[in-house]
Design a protein around this motif. Structure first.
Motif, PDB file in Angstrom:
ATOM      1  N   THR A  12      16.696  -1.242 -18.066  1.00  0.00           N
ATOM      2  CA  THR A  12      17.191  -2.332 -17.414  1.00  0.00           C
ATOM      3  C   THR A  12      16.466  -3.512 -18.126  1.00  0.00           C
ATOM      4  O   THR A  12      15.269  -3.738 -18.377  1.00  0.00           O
ATOM      5  CB  THR A  12      16.550  -2.199 -15.926  1.00  0.00           C
ATOM      6  N   ILE A  13      17.199  -4.737 -18.341  1.00  0.00           N
ATOM      7  CA  ILE A  13      16.700  -5.782 -18.955  1.00  0.00           C
ATOM      8  C   ILE A  13      16.299  -6.836 -17.823  1.00  0.00           C
ATOM      9  O   ILE A  13      17.141  -6.898 -16.914  1.00  0.00           O
ATOM     10  CB  ILE A  13      18.007  -6.621 -19.808  1.00  0.00           C
ATOM     11  N   PRO A  74      12.165 -12.490 -27.017  1.00  0.00           N
ATOM     12  CA  PRO A  74      10.821 -11.915 -26.870  1.00  0.00           C
ATOM     13  C   PRO A  74      10.368 -12.502 -25.306  1.00  0.00           C
ATOM     14  O   PRO A  74       9.194 -11.817 -25.189  1.00  0.00           O
ATOM     15  CB  PRO A  74       9.899 -12.405 -27.906  1.00  0.00           C
ATOM     16  N   GLN A  75      10.779 -13.272 -24.840  1.00  0.00           N
ATOM     17  CA  GLN A  75      10.548 -13.673 -23.456  1.00  0.00           C
ATOM     18  C   GLN A  75      10.867 -12.500 -22.222  1.00  0.00           C
ATOM     19  O   GLN A  75      10.656 -12.796 -21.016  1.00  0.00           O
ATOM     20  CB  GLN A  75      10.972 -14.944 -22.934  1.00  0.00           C
ATOM     21  N   ASP A  76      11.582 -11.622 -22.628  1.00  0.00           N
ATOM     22  CA  ASP A  76      12.328 -10.721 -21.655  1.00  0.00           C
ATOM     23  C   ASP A  76      11.321  -9.300 -21.645  1.00  0.00           C
ATOM     24  O   ASP A  76      10.666  -9.104 -22.796  1.00  0.00           O
ATOM     25  CB  ASP A  76      13.892 -10.437 -21.975  1.00  0.00           C
ATOM     26  N   GLU A  86       7.599  -4.852 -23.171  1.00  0.00           N
ATOM     27  CA  GLU A  86       7.834  -6.244 -23.486  1.00  0.00           C
ATOM     28  C   GLU A  86       8.518  -6.452 -24.877  1.00  0.00           C
ATOM     29  O   GLU A  86       8.073  -5.472 -26.008  1.00  0.00           O
ATOM     30  CB  GLU A  86       6.406  -6.860 -23.607  1.00  0.00           C
ATOM     31  N   VAL A  87       9.551  -7.164 -24.796  1.00  0.00           N
ATOM     32  CA  VAL A  87      10.355  -7.240 -26.382  1.00  0.00           C
ATOM     33  C   VAL A  87       9.455  -8.050 -27.161  1.00  0.00           C
ATOM     34  O   VAL A  87       9.071  -9.406 -26.940  1.00  0.00           O
ATOM     35  CB  VAL A  87      11.624  -7.884 -25.852  1.00  0.00           C
ATOM     36  N   ALA A  88       8.983  -7.574 -28.280  1.00  0.00           N
ATOM     37  CA  ALA A  88       8.507  -8.288 -29.590  1.00  0.00           C
ATOM     38  C   ALA A  88       9.545  -8.994 -30.381  1.00  0.00           C
ATOM     39  O   ALA A  88       9.143 -10.061 -30.705  1.00  0.00           O
ATOM     40  CB  ALA A  88       7.512  -7.346 -30.123  1.00  0.00           C
ATOM     41  N   SER A  89      10.556  -8.283 -30.551  1.00  0.00           N
ATOM     42  CA  SER A  89      11.387  -9.085 -31.539  1.00  0.00           C
ATOM     43  C   SER A  89      12.862  -8.455 -31.169  1.00  0.00           C
ATOM     44  O   SER A  89      13.117  -7.300 -30.851  1.00  0.00           O
ATOM     45  CB  SER A  89      11.206  -8.827 -33.027  1.00  0.00           C
ATOM     46  N   ALA A  90      13.777  -9.349 -31.299  1.00  0.00           N
ATOM     47  CA  ALA A  90      15.487  -8.963 -31.010  1.00  0.00           C
ATOM     48  C   ALA A  90      16.273  -9.285 -32.352  1.00  0.00           C
ATOM     49  O   ALA A  90      16.113 -10.393 -32.627  1.00  0.00           O
ATOM     50  CB  ALA A  90      15.888  -9.670 -29.806  1.00  0.00           C
ATOM     51  N   VAL A  91      16.653  -8.539 -32.944  1.00  0.00           N
ATOM     52  CA  VAL A  91      17.651  -8.396 -34.212  1.00  0.00           C
ATOM     53  C   VAL A  91      19.017  -8.019 -34.042  1.00  0.00           C
ATOM     54  O   VAL A  91      19.153  -6.694 -33.626  1.00  0.00           O
ATOM     55  CB  VAL A  91      16.599  -7.858 -35.437  1.00  0.00           C
ATOM     56  N   GLU A 101      18.743  -4.535 -32.104  1.00  0.00           N
ATOM     57  CA  GLU A 101      17.592  -3.692 -32.191  1.00  0.00           C
ATOM     58  C   GLU A 101      16.204  -4.558 -31.559  1.00  0.00           C
ATOM     59  O   GLU A 101      15.971  -5.641 -32.087  1.00  0.00           O
ATOM     60  CB  GLU A 101      17.285  -3.193 -33.749  1.00  0.00           C
ATOM     61  N   LEU A 102      15.687  -3.879 -30.535  1.00  0.00           N
ATOM     62  CA  LEU A 102      14.634  -4.347 -30.082  1.00  0.00           C
ATOM     63  C   LEU A 102      13.477  -3.608 -30.206  1.00  0.00           C
ATOM     64  O   LEU A 102      13.318  -2.617 -30.271  1.00  0.00           O
ATOM     65  CB  LEU A 102      14.666  -4.535 -28.519  1.00  0.00           C
TER      66      LEU A 102
END
Length: 108
Positions: A12-13, A74-76, A86-91, A101-102
Motif C-alpha cells: 500500500t502506497i 522519497p516523501q512517501d 520509507e522510500v529512500a529512492s524511486a527509479v 524500483e524503490l
C-alpha cells in the motif's frame, strides 16, 4: 519485459498530508494512496552492502509496474505485511516507463 508472476506481494502506497489541529498546529497524517502488486526483496549480505554505498540504511527493494500518475517519491511510505517502509529512492528502471524500483528503509 515485465513478468506479472514476479509481483506476488501487495503493498500500500501512503502519502503524507498535513492538516491543522484545533490550535492551528500542523499535524502530519498518512493517507492510503493506492495498493499495488509488487516484488518485495529484503536485502542481505552483499546486496545490502552495495546498496548502502549509495543509500544508507536501505533494507528492502520493491519493484512494481511504473505508473506516472502515482509519482512515488522519497516523501512517501509503503506498508507491506504490517511493516512500514520509507522510500529512500524511486527509479524508473532503464527509463522505459515499465518498471519502478524503490529502495526502502524499514521503520518501527
Amino acid at each position: 519485459m515485465v513478468h506479472a508472476g514476479r509481483f506476488r506481494e501487495t503493498v500500500t502506497i501512503r502519502r503524507r498530508t498535513v492538516t491543522a489541529d484545533a490550535y492551528g498546529d500542523a499535524v502530519p497524517t498518512w493517507s492510503d494512496l493506492a495498493s499495488r502488486r509488487a516484488e518485495v526483496t529484503p536485502l542481505s549480505g552483499r546486496e545490502l552492502w552495495q546498496t548502502q554505498q549509495a543509500q544508507s540504511d536501505v533494507t528492502v527493494r520493491v519493484r512494481m509496474r511504473y505508473e506516472s500518475a502515482l509519482a512515488i517519491t522519497p516523501q512517501d511510505r509503503l506498508t507491506w505485511r504490517g511493516r512500514t517502509l520509507e522510500v529512500a529512492s524511486a527509479v524508473d528502471v532503464e527509463g522505459a516507463g515499465r518498471l519502478l524500483e524503490l529502495l526502502c528503509v524499514e521503520v518501527s
